[in-house]
Design a protein around this motif. Structure first.
Motif, mmCIF file in Angstrom:
data_model
loop_
_atom_site.group_PDB
_atom_site.id
_atom_site.type_symbol
_atom_site.label_atom_id
_atom_site.label_comp_id
_atom_site.label_asym_id
_atom_site.label_seq_id
_atom_site.Cartn_x
_atom_site.Cartn_y
_atom_site.Cartn_z
ATOM 1 N N LEU A 122 24.376 -10.777 9.094
ATOM 2 C CA LEU A 122 24.272 -12.207 9.366
ATOM 3 C C LEU A 122 22.838 -12.706 9.249
ATOM 4 N N GLN A 123 21.884 -11.805 9.425
ATOM 5 C CA GLN A 123 20.485 -12.202 9.352
ATOM 6 C C GLN A 123 19.991 -12.312 7.914
ATOM 7 N N GLN A 124 20.749 -11.778 6.947
ATOM 8 C CA GLN A 124 20.262 -11.722 5.565
ATOM 9 C C GLN A 124 20.509 -13.013 4.792
ATOM 10 N N GLU A 125 21.472 -13.801 5.221
ATOM 11 C CA GLU A 125 21.731 -15.113 4.640
ATOM 12 C C GLU A 125 22.070 -15.049 3.151
ATOM 13 N N ARG A 126 22.798 -14.010 2.748
ATOM 14 C CA ARG A 126 23.244 -13.902 1.354
ATOM 15 C C ARG A 126 24.653 -13.309 1.336
ATOM 16 N N PRO A 127 25.417 -13.587 0.259
ATOM 17 C CA PRO A 127 26.803 -13.088 0.204
ATOM 18 C C PRO A 127 26.866 -11.564 0.177
ATOM 19 N N VAL A 128 27.733 -11.014 1.015
ATOM 20 C CA VAL A 128 27.907 -9.567 1.100
ATOM 21 C C VAL A 128 29.383 -9.268 1.363
ATOM 22 N N VAL A 129 29.910 -8.232 0.711
ATOM 23 C CA VAL A 129 31.235 -7.694 1.015
ATOM 24 C C VAL A 129 31.041 -6.268 1.517
ATOM 25 N N LEU A 130 31.577 -5.978 2.675
ATOM 26 C CA LEU A 130 31.402 -4.652 3.272
ATOM 27 C C LEU A 130 32.750 -4.101 3.707
ATOM 28 N N LEU A 131 33.043 -2.867 3.297
ATOM 29 C CA LEU A 131 34.209 -2.126 3.767
ATOM 30 C C LEU A 131 33.713 -0.934 4.572
ATOM 31 N N TRP A 132 34.303 -0.704 5.739
ATOM 32 C CA TRP A 132 33.851 0.417 6.540
ATOM 33 C C TRP A 132 34.929 0.866 7.521
ATOM 34 N N SER A 133 34.796 2.104 7.949
ATOM 35 C CA SER A 133 35.628 2.672 9.005
ATOM 36 C C SER A 133 34.747 3.478 9.932
ATOM 37 N N SER A 134 35.149 3.552 11.184
ATOM 38 C CA SER A 134 34.430 4.361 12.162
ATOM 39 C C SER A 134 34.951 5.796 12.126
ATOM 40 N N GLU A 135 34.062 6.756 12.188
ATOM 41 C CA GLU A 135 34.488 8.156 12.240
ATOM 42 C C GLU A 135 35.062 8.513 13.607
ATOM 43 N N THR A 136 34.604 7.816 14.640
ATOM 44 C CA THR A 136 34.996 8.139 16.011
ATOM 45 C C THR A 136 36.052 7.165 16.517
ATOM 46 N N PRO A 137 37.206 7.644 16.965
ATOM 47 C CA PRO A 137 38.191 6.740 17.579
ATOM 48 C C PRO A 137 37.588 6.036 18.783
ATOM 49 N N SER A 138 37.785 4.734 18.857
ATOM 50 C CA SER A 138 37.224 3.959 19.952
ATOM 51 C C SER A 138 38.060 2.696 20.142
ATOM 52 N N LEU A 139 37.736 1.949 21.169
ATOM 53 C CA LEU A 139 38.346 0.649 21.415
ATOM 54 C C LEU A 139 37.224 -0.372 21.543
ATOM 55 N N VAL A 140 37.378 -1.509 20.878
ATOM 56 C CA VAL A 140 36.326 -2.521 20.857
ATOM 57 C C VAL A 140 36.851 -3.795 21.512
ATOM 58 N N LEU A 141 36.064 -4.355 22.400
ATOM 59 C CA LEU A 141 36.482 -5.574 23.094
ATOM 60 C C LEU A 141 35.290 -6.508 23.276
ATOM 61 N N PRO A 142 35.541 -7.802 23.527
ATOM 62 C CA PRO A 142 34.444 -8.745 23.756
ATOM 63 C C PRO A 142 33.607 -8.348 24.967
ATOM 64 N N ALA A 143 32.304 -8.532 24.853
ATOM 65 C CA ALA A 143 31.410 -8.165 25.952
ATOM 66 C C ALA A 143 31.752 -8.908 27.236
ATOM 67 N N THR A 144 32.274 -10.126 27.115
ATOM 68 C CA THR A 144 32.605 -10.909 28.308
ATOM 69 C C THR A 144 33.698 -10.246 29.146
ATOM 70 N N LEU A 145 34.604 -9.509 28.506
ATOM 71 C CA LEU A 145 35.683 -8.864 29.247
ATOM 72 C C LEU A 145 35.178 -7.723 30.120
ATOM 73 N N MET A 146 34.040 -7.147 29.747
ATOM 74 C CA MET A 146 33.504 -6.029 30.522
ATOM 75 C C MET A 146 32.905 -6.474 31.851
ATOM 76 N N ARG A 147 32.889 -7.771 32.091
ATOM 77 C CA ARG A 147 32.422 -8.251 33.393
ATOM 78 C C ARG A 147 33.457 -7.988 34.484
ATOM 79 N N SER A 148 34.698 -7.746 34.088
ATOM 80 C CA SER A 148 35.774 -7.509 35.052
ATOM 81 C C SER A 148 35.693 -6.087 35.603
ATOM 82 N N PRO A 149 35.679 -5.912 36.930
ATOM 83 C CA PRO A 149 35.672 -4.565 37.505
ATOM 84 C C PRO A 149 36.897 -3.758 37.080
ATOM 85 N N GLN A 150 38.046 -4.410 36.926
ATOM 86 C CA GLN A 150 39.255 -3.702 36.516
ATOM 87 C C GLN A 150 39.099 -3.142 35.092
ATOM 88 N N VAL A 151 38.514 -3.945 34.212
ATOM 89 C CA VAL A 151 38.276 -3.486 32.840
ATOM 90 C C VAL A 151 37.264 -2.352 32.842
#
Length: 216
Positions: free
Chosen positions: A4-33
């Motif tokens: 986003l900082q480069q300000e030019r068109p880019v196409v990127l394909l990628w996968s993570s090697e490590t299984p994980s779960l990704v969530l919005p940072a705001t949700l991590m404010r919950s003690p239950q989460v």
């Protein structure tokens, strides 16, 4: 985010090697989460935060990610960004004789109006992030595509995180989703799909940027 900082068109394909779960940072404010995130880490499934909104998304070798980063042409709207990335995915799927639609799918992870559906089930989720600059907004449009289904442990933790983050909401169901390996059939190898997706995305992004140049 770096693109986003480069300000030019880019196409990127990628996968993570490590299984994980990704969530919005705001949700991590919950003690239950936070409590479920600790359990997930102990189970070998790290929970990672992102800056955009939405819900919990599975990552790992079974998830293929497509990111399009580009300066927004004049008059470009949020819906245009979703159409761009969803149509890129739809075009790539048609090369394998797979038809897709867009829309919400109840009981799917990170549900929204711009899911990519095959056979009425969720194959991919999409999201956007825009950054303002002096020359105009820069758009990051993203799709997370299920190439194969998360394993049982991954799915269990995703369900627990979802219930902790969104108490009272409809739970997640594996049957609301479909993976690329399931819809391609036994005679088609999914290894060819990333190349087809990259070409479709590059063609559509190039066309968009060409129209912007002509208009200028």
């Amino acid at each position: 985010m770096a693109l986003l900082q480069q300000e030019r068109p880019v196409v990127l394909l990628w996968s993570s090697e490590t299984p994980s779960l990704v969530l919005p940072a705001t949700l991590m404010r919950s003690p239950q989460v936070q409590d479920v995130a600790v359990q997930a880490k102990r189970a070998g499934i790290p929970v990672v935060t992102r800056r955009s909104g939405g819900g919990i998304v599975p990552q790992g070798p079974g998830t293929l990610n497509l990111a399009l980063v580009f300066p927004a042409p004049p008059g470009f709207q949020l819906e245009d960004g979703y159409r761009l990335i969803c149509h890129s995915l739809a075009e790539a799927l048609t090369r394998f004789d797979i038809r897709s639609t867009t829309g919400a799918r109840e009981h799917s992870f990170c549900d929204g109006s711009w899911n990519v559906l095959v056979q009425g089930r969720k194959l991919a989720g999409t999201a956007q992030r825009w950054r303002s600059t002096g020359a105009g907004p820069i758009v990051l449009a993203h799709a997370a595509i299920l190439v194969s289904r998360p394993d049982a442990a991954h799915w269990t933790m995703m369900e627990q995180l979802h219930r902790a983050a969104f108490p009272g909401s409809a739970g997640l169901r594996a049957g609301a989703h479909v993976a690329l390996t399931e819809v391609m059939g036994a005679r088609t190898r999914p290894e060819g799909f990333p190349g087809a997706l990259a070409r479709a995305a590059e063609d559509r992004l190039s066309s968009l940027m060409s129209r912007e140049s002509m208009a200028a």
